[in-house]
Every structure is written in C-alpha cells, then in structure tokens.
Design an enzyme around this catalytic site. Structure first.
Site, short mmCIF file in Angstrom:
data_model
loop_
_atom_site.label_atom_id
_atom_site.label_comp_id
_atom_site.label_asym_id
_atom_site.label_seq_id
_atom_site.Cartn_x
_atom_site.Cartn_y
_atom_site.Cartn_z
N LYS A 240 0.20 4.31 9.07
CA LYS A 240 0.74 4.56 7.74
C LYS A 240 -0.35 4.71 6.69
O LYS A 240 -0.38 5.68 5.93
CB LYS A 240 1.67 3.42 7.32
CG LYS A 240 2.12 3.47 5.86
CD LYS A 240 2.93 2.27 5.46
CE LYS A 240 2.10 1.02 5.24
NZ LYS A 240 1.43 0.98 3.91
N LYS B 154 -6.87 0.94 -3.69
CA LYS B 154 -6.46 0.43 -2.38
C LYS B 154 -6.53 1.51 -1.32
O LYS B 154 -6.91 1.26 -0.16
CB LYS B 154 -5.03 -0.13 -2.46
CG LYS B 154 -4.51 -0.73 -1.13
CD LYS B 154 -5.36 -1.89 -0.65
CE LYS B 154 -4.98 -2.40 0.73
NZ LYS B 154 -3.64 -3.02 0.79
N THR C 153 0.87 -1.18 0.00
CA THR C 153 0.00 0.00 0.00
C THR C 153 0.90 1.23 0.00
O THR C 153 1.63 1.47 0.96
CB THR C 153 -0.92 0.01 1.23
OG1 THR C 153 -1.71 -1.18 1.24
CG2 THR C 153 -1.84 1.22 1.21
#
Length: 305
Positions: free
Chosen positions: A248, A180, A104
């Site tokens: 994150k 995503k 990601t």
C-alpha cells in the site's frame, strides 16, 4: 493546589487498537487521560478498558464523548468508514473538536478531508506517525503534522503525550502526509535492500548471525537492517508491520510522484518486491518476510522455546 483557571484536559478517544493504536492509547492513559476507545474487535477494546478507560460500541458513540479523536487505522478507506460510515464519527463530533488522522494516506485526500470536516465545524490535524509499536507504547513516536492553529491549540497536549517529537510542518493539511510519503519511500527501500543483502550473504555461505553482527557494526548498516533482519535471524515473521502495508505505502509513493512526472526507480523496484511477496501468500506476514522471495536461500528457523 491546582490553578482554578487552568483549562481542563481535553477528553480523548482512540479509534483503532492495532499494534500502533493500542500503544498510543496506553501512552495516553499513562499520561493521565481517561481514554475512550473503539475497535472493530470489541474484545480488544474491552481488554484495554479493564485497566482504565472506556470501550465504546461504535465510532459515533465515542466521537460524541470526546474533544480530540485520534484515528489509527490502516488506510484512507478505513478513515472514511470511521468518519462517514454507519454511526460514523463525523456527524457526532461536536463543533470545535479535533480529528487527528494518523494513517498513511494520499496527501491530496488528506487535504480534502480537512475541508469536509470544516463544513461540519470540526478541526483536523494531518498527523502521520513513525516509530513502531514499541515507541507507540512508550509515548516516543515521531509525528509529522500539519493543520490549523486552532486544531493544535486543543490537540497539542494529546500529541505530546503520544510522542517524543511533534513536527509542525504547516498550517494546512497535506504537508504531514507528504513528509510521511517520503519517509515510507525510504523505509520500504531500506527493508527491501536489507533483505536482498541478507539473502545474498546467506546464499554465499556466510552464517546469518555473523553477517548480522558485522553489518550492524559497519557502514552498510541501517535502522531497518538492524531492526528487521533481527526478525529474520529469529525466524519470527509475526507481523508488526506487514508486507501488505508496504504494498500500500509504496503504491502511494509511486502515485504521488506520477503527477509530478518524477521518476522513482528504487521505490518502484522495492514495490515490486513487496508485491511479489504478497502474491506468494506472504502479505499478512511481517514486512521482513520480503526476504522469502529470493530462491535457494536457507533462512534461519524459529528458535524453539
């Protein structure tokens, strides 16, 4: 009798044998591939290879031996290290081979990586994944992919071996990562909301098991509530996906929206919840540990064997 004109299966390597990468490598092995692997923990790669496959000491050595290299590391910095670090893969991948990037990351960074690898004659697929460790191990991941027809032509059988669904979202890198990012917005918000709801119920005196049973059979249920609050009931915060992953990922969500001047109030709140958990020393615990930020809540204790 096999068709002599049938093309040979591509040689495959996997870099990164964490919860997801190890399952993906096992799925490929189950599908009949002789899988090469590399991990920063040599013993993990060696353990995998004992049941079939080959462990390589460096990313470069692995890259030189395969046609399709699958990167399953945590973030863009680790992808950079895999490709361009000491004895990295980028200069050892043969022209016409494919790098499949499953992390990601920022979509703009992924789009730029396609060009950097093209300069070396290497094809690229932007291919983030979703589904968790169990689905990785059973070859049932969802893959959100984008890239050139040439990259798909070589990598398609590898993608199919690792997943139940491969979405082909465009002919250039970046679109897979954009989808995503949206998925992670929902995943992070759902986990945060599930934790908040469970914490409220427990604080109000509802037995945790009863609350879980009712909610999972009611309209307020979500996949994340059902999955992650089971960890809370068991008192088991072994990290399948850690708190710091969502620090994150939700940070990437917010970063991606900023140039668009697009408000994300729920994502921002969830990000702050995961940040608070991380700052409290919970960053390496399972992401369901975000429930521990709520004061005065007596959470279930681990069940003793």
């Amino acid at each position: 009798m096999s068709d002599r004109n049938e093309p040979a299966a591509p040689r495959v390597g996997v870099v990164g044998l964490g919860a997801m990468g190890l399952g993906m490598a096992r799925s490929l092995r189950t599908a009949g591939y002789d899988v090469g692997v590399h991990d920063l923990r040599p013993e993990t790669a060696a353990d995998f290879a004992r049941d079939g496959g080959t462990a390589f000491a460096t990313c470069g050595e692995l890259a030189a031996a395969v046609d399709v290299l699958v990167g399953v590391v945590v973030n863009a910095a680790q992808v950079e290290a895999v490709l361009f670090g000491a004895d990295g893969a980028a200069d050892r991948l043969r022209p016409g081979s494919v790098f499949v990037m499953c992390s990601t990351v920022d979509p703009g960074w992924s789009a730029a990586l396609e060009g950097r690898l093209a300069d070396r004659g290497v094809l690229y697929l932007d291919a983030p994944i979703s589904g968790g460790a169990a689905r990785a191990a059973s070859g049932e991941l969802t893959m959100m992919t984008s890239g050139s027809a040439g990259a798909y032509a070589l990598a398609d059988p590898v993608l199919e071996a690792m997943s139940s669904t491969v979405y082909r979202l465009g002919e250039r890198a970046g679109l897979g990562s954009k989808v995503k990012i949206v998925n992670q917005l929902l995943a992070g918000v759902h986990i945060a909301a599930a934790a908040e709801a469970m914490a409220l119920g427990i604080k109000a005196g509802v037995p945790a098991e009863a609350l879980y049973e009712v909610i999972t059979h009611s309209a307020g249920n979500s996949w994340m509530f059902e999955n992650r609050m089971a960890h809370v009931l068991a008192g088991d915060y072994t990290p399948l996906s850690a708190v710091d992953i969502f620090v994150k990922d939700l940070g990437l969500v917010l970063d991606s929206a900023r140039p668009e001047r697009f408000p994300l109030p729920l994502a921002a709140t969830a990000h702050q919840m995961f940040l608070q958990a991380s700052a409290s020393g919970l960053g390496a615990e399972d992401d369901s540990a975000v429930i521990k930020i709520f004061p005065g809540v007596d959470l279930p204790e681990p069940v003793e064997a």
